[in-house]
Design an enzyme around this catalytic site. Structure first.
Site, PDB file in Angstrom:
ATOM      1  CD  GLU A  79      42.432  41.602  23.720  1.00 35.77           C
ATOM      2  OE1 GLU A  79      42.493  40.466  22.552  1.00 35.77           O
ATOM      3  OE2 GLU A  79      42.878  41.294  24.633  1.00 35.77           O
TER       4      GLU A  79
ATOM      5  CB  SER B  49      45.417  42.212  21.287  1.00 31.55           C
ATOM      6  OG  SER B  49      46.206  41.458  21.429  1.00 31.55           O
TER       7      SER B  49
ATOM      8  NE  ARG C 283      42.345  37.766  24.771  1.00 30.03           N
ATOM      9  CZ  ARG C 283      43.592  36.595  24.615  1.00 30.03           C
ATOM     10  NH1 ARG C 283      42.938  35.755  25.734  1.00 30.03           N
ATOM     11  NH2 ARG C 283      45.135  36.433  24.292  1.00 30.03           N
TER      12      ARG C 283
HETATM   13  C1  LIG Z   1      51.117  46.040  26.730  1.00 31.90           C
HETATM   14  C2  LIG Z   1      49.712  44.970  26.471  1.00 31.90           C
HETATM   15  C3  LIG Z   1      49.919  43.817  26.666  1.00 31.90           C
HETATM   16  C4  LIG Z   1      48.944  42.988  26.935  1.00 31.90           C
HETATM   17  N1  LIG Z   1      49.222  41.773  26.584  1.00 31.90           N
HETATM   18  C5  LIG Z   1      47.857  40.764  27.201  1.00 31.90           C
HETATM   19  C6  LIG Z   1      47.984  39.609  26.836  1.00 31.90           C
HETATM   20  O1  LIG Z   1      48.589  38.901  26.180  1.00 31.90           O
HETATM   21  N2  LIG Z   1      46.674  38.729  27.115  1.00 31.90           N
HETATM   22  C7  LIG Z   1      45.450  39.022  27.339  1.00 31.90           C
HETATM   23  O2  LIG Z   1      44.899  38.594  27.647  1.00 31.90           O
HETATM   24  N3  LIG Z   1      45.674  40.891  27.629  1.00 31.90           N
HETATM   25  C8  LIG Z   1      46.553  41.664  27.881  1.00 31.90           C
HETATM   26  N4  LIG Z   1      46.048  42.535  27.680  1.00 31.90           N
HETATM   27  C9  LIG Z   1      45.096  43.513  27.935  1.00 31.90           C
HETATM   28  C10 LIG Z   1      45.181  43.658  29.598  1.00 31.90           C
HETATM   29  O3  LIG Z   1      46.800  43.998  30.115  1.00 31.90           O
HETATM   30  C11 LIG Z   1      44.502  43.123  30.503  1.00 31.90           C
HETATM   31  O4  LIG Z   1      43.433  42.762  29.776  1.00 31.90           O
HETATM   32  C12 LIG Z   1      44.497  42.894  32.075  1.00 31.90           C
HETATM   33  O5  LIG Z   1      43.733  41.487  32.740  1.00 31.90           O
HETATM   34  C13 LIG Z   1      43.981  44.509  32.394  1.00 31.90           C
HETATM   35  O6  LIG Z   1      43.783  44.255  33.829  1.00 31.90           O
HETATM   36  P1  LIG Z   1      43.516  46.060  34.340  1.00 31.90           P
HETATM   37  O7  LIG Z   1      43.823  45.909  36.137  1.00 31.90           O
HETATM   38  O8  LIG Z   1      44.809  46.592  33.859  1.00 31.90           O
HETATM   39  O9  LIG Z   1      41.804  46.404  33.978  1.00 31.90           O
HETATM   40  P2  LIG Z   1      41.302  47.337  33.614  1.00 31.90           P
HETATM   41  O10 LIG Z   1      41.813  47.580  32.102  1.00 31.90           O
HETATM   42  O11 LIG Z   1      41.262  48.084  34.807  1.00 31.90           O
HETATM   43  O12 LIG Z   1      40.109  46.587  33.358  1.00 31.90           O
HETATM   44  C14 LIG Z   1      39.553  45.364  32.290  1.00 31.90           C
HETATM   45  C15 LIG Z   1      38.233  45.104  31.964  1.00 31.90           C
HETATM   46  O13 LIG Z   1      37.927  44.253  33.894  1.00 31.90           O
HETATM   47  C16 LIG Z   1      37.281  44.543  34.477  1.00 31.90           C
HETATM   48  N5  LIG Z   1      37.717  44.531  36.051  1.00 31.90           N
HETATM   49  C17 LIG Z   1      38.794  45.185  36.989  1.00 31.90           C
HETATM   50  N6  LIG Z   1      38.712  44.947  37.740  1.00 31.90           N
HETATM   51  C18 LIG Z   1      37.982  44.204  38.444  1.00 31.90           C
HETATM   52  C19 LIG Z   1      37.556  43.226  39.175  1.00 31.90           C
HETATM   53  N7  LIG Z   1      38.309  43.745  40.487  1.00 31.90           N
HETATM   54  N8  LIG Z   1      36.236  43.360  39.214  1.00 31.90           N
HETATM   55  C20 LIG Z   1      35.128  43.255  38.401  1.00 31.90           C
HETATM   56  N9  LIG Z   1      36.043  43.394  37.088  1.00 31.90           N
HETATM   57  C21 LIG Z   1      36.959  43.999  36.593  1.00 31.90           C
HETATM   58  C22 LIG Z   1      37.189  46.058  34.259  1.00 31.90           C
HETATM   59  O14 LIG Z   1      35.686  46.377  34.862  1.00 31.90           O
HETATM   60  C23 LIG Z   1      36.753  46.269  32.883  1.00 31.90           C
HETATM   61  O15 LIG Z   1      35.656  45.449  32.542  1.00 31.90           O
HETATM   62  C24 LIG Z   1      47.409  43.409  27.632  1.00 31.90           C
HETATM   63  C25 LIG Z   1      48.001  44.516  27.592  1.00 31.90           C
HETATM   64  C26 LIG Z   1      48.664  46.022  27.089  1.00 31.90           C
HETATM   65  C27 LIG Z   1      48.820  47.429  27.774  1.00 31.90           C
END
Ligand SMILES: Cc1cc2nc3c(=O)[nH]c(=O)nc-3n(C[C@H](O)[C@H](O)[C@H](O)COP(=O)(O)OP(=O)(O)OC[C@H]3O[C@@H](n4cnc5c(N)ncnc54)[C@H](O)[C@@H]3O)c2cc1C
Length: 340
Positions: A322, A227, A156
């Site tokens: 996380e 998580s 992570r």
């Molecule tokens: C139901 C559920 C289940 C999940 N299961 C998992 C799992 O199994 N494993 C896991 O690892 N995660 C899981 N997650 C967490 C999440 O899905 C991941 O962290 C995902 O990668 C976040 O993507 P996002 O586009 O929504 O990012 P955001 O929430 O928009 O951003 C997350 C972080 O990434 C940065 N960021 C986003 N886009 C960019 C970019 N283009 N350039 C630079 N930085 C950027 C943001 O600044 C922030 O720090 C889960 C979440 C939910 C709601």
């Protein structure tokens, strides 16, 4: 001053706003607003964000879409824009019979966010399939490329979590044609034992989707960020002590340390369903905090702090979130914002 709502841009569905939200569909749109004044924040699908109030800065919302494909004798390659939906990209690969991403099906969010916390599930991490990451350094406007090693992937973690100044616009994936299914994880292991032949990438993705749908609340139905806490890693002497007091405690060796299951620790405290205001620990999955009924960010912070304190009190283990925690001026910790 006019503000922009972040309510529909975070899967916790918390009410918060930003000073300004800039949608980036093409890199020219990003370059046009550089240099940015501090604070700024890059956002994808908002599925890993806890907004602890209004953000007094600019949100750069990655909406870039395009996928380029090429191959050589050994590998398939995809150059994928950061605003593409992660799950849709996974399904487009497995539907073509291309393996490597199937265990990561149904993780919410964008492709551009996937390297940030090195997303992982069911024995596979982004680090296993990532060839390189292409970004713009928001301080200089310059293009930067990171190979897998330079990304400094860990559990992570990545360089993009220690340095928040990169806007990831594309991620390059390398998926070997000699694909090997990873079926070592609990539920997948049991499922694959029942099969007569090696399952296809699509069959594995479908199984992962089934398992996840049974286990995890869909943010569209019950707002959440997956998580909330990382699985804590403790020294082996501490783990041994804990095993003596709690013989049934799940423990996984990682190098010279031991990883514990945060969900198990929370569950053992009887906290499933525990509610603070409108925020609650999910009834089936103790690691997931949900916005049950018009929760405020204060409700979520108080609930998270309560869990951290209780786990520390009983096990002497410090849970770390996380989720990314954002205050008025940007990234911070629960402790910092709890007092605001
Ligand atoms: C139901 C559920 C289940 C999940 N299961 C998992 C799992 O199994 N494993 C896991 O690892 N995660 C899981 N997650 C967490 C999440 O899905 C991941 O962290 C995902 O990668 C976040 O993507 P996002 O586009 O929504 O990012 P955001 O929430 O928009 O951003 C997350 C972080 O990434 C940065 N960021 C986003 N886009 C960019 C970019 N283009 N350039 C630079 N930085 C950027 C943001 O600044 C922030 O720090 C889960 C979440 C939910 C709601």
């Amino acid at each position: 001053m006019a503000t922009s709502s972040l309510h529909s841009l975070n899967t916790f569905a918390l009410k918060a706003s930003a000073r300004e939200i800039v949608a980036v569909r093409k890199l020219e749109q990003l370059h046009a607003c550089l240099p940015l004044s501090q604070p700024y924040l890059v956002l994808g699908g908002g599925s890993n964000m806890l907004f602890c109030g209004d953000f007094d800065g600019t949100v750069i919302h990655n909406q870039m879409r395009d996928i380029e494909y090429w191959q050589d004798e050994q590998n398939h390659y995809f150059n994928v824009a950061g605003g593409e939906n992660w799950h849709q990209f996974v399904m487009s690969c497995v539907n073509k019979g291309i393996g490597g991403l199937e265990n990561l099906a149904l993780i919410p969010g964008s492709v551009g966010a996937a390297p940030v916390q090195n997303i992982g599930a069911y024995g596979v991490e982004l680090a296993d399939v990532c060839e390189s990451v292409k970004a713009i350094d928001l301080r200089t406007g310059k293009e930067v490329s990171f190979d897998r090693q330079q990304c400094q992937f860990a559990y992570r973690e990545s360089i993009f979590k220690t340095n928040r100044d990169y806007f990831i616009h594309h991620v390059v994936f390398k998926l070997p044609k000699q694909w090997q299914a990873v079926l070592s994880y609990g539920e997948l292991k049991a499922w694959s034992r029942e099969l007569n032949s090696q399952p296809s990438p699509l069959a594995i993705a479908n199984e992962v989707i089934k398992v996840r749908n049974n286990k995890l609340p869909d943010p569209n139905d019950i707002p959440n960020v997956g998580s909330f806490f990382k699985n804590p890693v403790v020294e082996s002497s501490h783990a041994k002590q804990l095993k003596l007091s709690y013989p049934e405690m799940p423990q996984y060796e990682v190098g010279h340390s031991v990883k514990l299951a945060a969900g198990w620790l929370i569950d053992q405290l009887g906290l499933k369903g525990h509610q603070v205001g409108g925020a609650a620990v999910h009834e089936r999955q103790a690691l997931v905090l949900v916005n049950k009924n018009k929760a405020t960010s204060r409700d979520v912070m108080d609930l998270a702090q309560h869990i951290i304190e209780q786990v520390d009190l009983k096990y002497g283990v410090k849970l770390e979130p996380e989720v990314n925690i954002i205050g008025h001026q940007g990234y911070g910790t629960l402790k910092e914002f709890a007092g605001e």
